[in-house]
Design an enzyme around this catalytic site. Structure first.
Site, PDB file in Angstrom:
ATOM      1  N   LYS A 217       0.831  -1.202   0.000  1.00 11.18           N
ATOM      2  CA  LYS A 217       0.000   0.000   0.000  1.00 11.18           C
ATOM      3  C   LYS A 217       0.866   1.253   0.000  1.00 11.18           C
ATOM      4  O   LYS A 217       0.567   2.224  -0.686  1.00 11.18           O
ATOM      5  CB  LYS A 217      -0.992  -0.013   1.167  1.00 11.18           C
ATOM      6  CG  LYS A 217      -2.135  -0.955   0.877  1.00 11.18           C
ATOM      7  CD  LYS A 217      -3.204  -1.013   1.934  1.00 11.18           C
ATOM      8  CE  LYS A 217      -4.224  -2.080   1.549  1.00 11.18           C
ATOM      9  NZ  LYS A 217      -5.091  -2.525   2.602  1.00 11.18           N
TER      10      LYS A 217
ATOM     11  N   LYS B 239      -3.178  -9.391 -10.862  1.00 10.04           N
ATOM     12  CA  LYS B 239      -4.053  -9.990  -9.843  1.00 10.04           C
ATOM     13  C   LYS B 239      -5.386  -9.240  -9.787  1.00 10.04           C
ATOM     14  O   LYS B 239      -5.390  -7.996  -9.758  1.00 10.04           O
ATOM     15  CB  LYS B 239      -3.343  -9.907  -8.480  1.00 10.04           C
ATOM     16  CG  LYS B 239      -4.186 -10.437  -7.353  1.00 10.04           C
ATOM     17  CD  LYS B 239      -3.667 -10.006  -5.991  1.00 10.04           C
ATOM     18  CE  LYS B 239      -4.814 -10.076  -5.001  1.00 10.04           C
ATOM     19  NZ  LYS B 239      -4.608  -9.401  -3.756  1.00 10.04           N
TER      20      LYS B 239
ATOM     21  N   LYS C 117      -9.792  -5.158  -5.994  1.00  9.70           N
ATOM     22  CA  LYS C 117     -10.633  -3.953  -5.956  1.00  9.70           C
ATOM     23  C   LYS C 117      -9.783  -2.714  -6.198  1.00  9.70           C
ATOM     24  O   LYS C 117     -10.186  -1.784  -6.875  1.00  9.70           O
ATOM     25  CB  LYS C 117     -11.308  -3.840  -4.579  1.00  9.70           C
ATOM     26  CG  LYS C 117     -12.474  -4.783  -4.392  1.00  9.70           C
ATOM     27  CD  LYS C 117     -12.943  -4.842  -2.940  1.00  9.70           C
ATOM     28  CE  LYS C 117     -12.546  -6.157  -2.304  1.00  9.70           C
ATOM     29  NZ  LYS C 117     -13.135  -6.436  -0.993  1.00  9.70           N
TER      30      LYS C 117
END
Ligand code: TYM
Length: 329
Positions: free
Chosen positions: A112, A192, A195
């Site tokens: 992230k 991959k 979302k």
């Protein structure tokens, strides 16, 4: 009786990757002899979400989808993480035995950060909260997709560290379980399915939109008569991940990729085959979801009951952990 536990973050519409890697396993594992807990990781979602209406909506959506995919509240305890606030106390008790280096190396946090998302302490400690989710109901098996394996390993470490620090046997060590057919399902761009990458396929989309999404999957420029490599093609990999390698439709598709029949076989044909597989595999889930959308009471009842059942089990573990630390005296 083995305890099974897993969860999904309510950060947006569930997608084929969530189903293929995780939710399909939850449904398979609902068998006599297993005690299954499936929750919505709402506290985890707070590490990124800032809109209360969206969070509330997403939570309901995930539960509706769980039920539509075939989770049965009579056999599985389905609950919202924030309906069991004891989980956050367990998070604290585990934090106090967790060395910083265990969090520094967590890939979810590093990923992230690398994507430029601003980090907060919640995100940094995310794996400790996940350990509390798993250790609270004393889970033996955690069915997940491959990206979650490190979190389960951290959970095992924390269970051992707590037991060792307080010379107790409060926690048992869980094991992860991966889906046999789809450890990592690719998205429409071949990366991959996630979302956060905007490359997902929603199996509940209406037919027209679903077909358009499937037709938009990225492929190379090989022609109708060229042999194609199924292993590197997202259309084939998604179809195989959803239907399974032994499905006759997948065996047929693979043959046509390798040796196009007379008249040719192009990516348009492969995409049409995938679209039909999706409609077939999810026919029952799509029908059930339409029913559930018209019956919000079913979701409310499931959550009321699930919260009670989960809380009863988890609060026992938290009481044992408190006692081990001396907090209960
Ligand atoms: P989340 O919400 O990112 O994903 C939910 C589940 O879906 C799996 N998954 C995939 N599997 C295969 N291919 C893909 N493309 C794919 N994308 C997602 C994930 O591996 C996961 O199993 N940290 C967790 C939520 C969580 C949790 C827990 C899970 C919180 N506490 C305790 C298990 C136990 C997460 O963010 O999953």
């Amino acid at each position: 009786m083995p305890r099974i536990l897993s969860g999904v973050q309510p950060t947006g519409q569930l997608h084929l990757g969530n189903w293929a890697g995780a939710i399909r396993q939850f449904v398979e594992l609902q068998q006599p002899g297993n005690e299954v807990f499936v929750f919505v990781a709402s506290y985890h979602a707070l590490t990124t979400l800032r809109d209360p209406a969206v969070l509330r909506d997403n939570c309901r959506q995930v539960v509706t989808d769980y039920l539509a995919f075939g989770l049965d509240p009579a056999r599985t305890t389905i609950y919202l993480q924030h309906d069991v606030p004891e989980v956050t106390e367990l998070h604290w008790l585990l934090s106090c035995v967790c060395p910083n280096h265990l969090m520094d190396k967590a890939v979810s946090y590093k990923d992230k950060l690398n994507k430029g998302l601003s980090a907060n302490i919640g995100l940094y400690c995310y794996p400790i909260l996940q350990a509390a989710d798993i250790l609270g109901p004393q889970a033996d098996i955690v069915p997940v997709g491959r990206d979650q394996v490190q979190h389960i390993e951290i959970t095992r470490d924390l269970a051992g560290m707590f037991n060792h620090a307080f010379s107790c046997e409060v926690f048992r060590q869980p094991a992860y379980r991966l889906s046999a057919t789809a450890e990592v399902l690719p998205g429409v761009d071949g990366e991959k399915m996630s979302k956060s990458y905007g490359n997902t396929i929603d199996p509940f989309q209406d037919e027209k939109a679903l077909r358009k999404r499937v037709m938009g999957i990225k492929t190379d420029s090989k022609g109708m008569d060229d042999a194609k490599d199924p292993a590197t093609c997202p259309v084939f990999r998604i179809a195989k991940g959803v239907a399974g390698a032994d499905d006759p439709r997948i065996i047929d598709l693979e043959r046509k990729y390798r040796e196009p029949p007379a008249g040719g076989f192009g990516y348009g044909h492969a995409k049409q085959a995938l679209f039909e597989i999706l409609l077939d595999v999810f026919a029952e889930s799509r029908r059930r979801r339409a029913e559930l959308m018209a019956d919000p009471g079913a979701v409310d009842a499931c959550l009321r009951d699930g919260a009670q059942r989960a809380r009863a089990v988890i609060s026992q573990t938290v009481a044992a952990a408190r006692a081990a630390t001396g907090l209960s005296a």
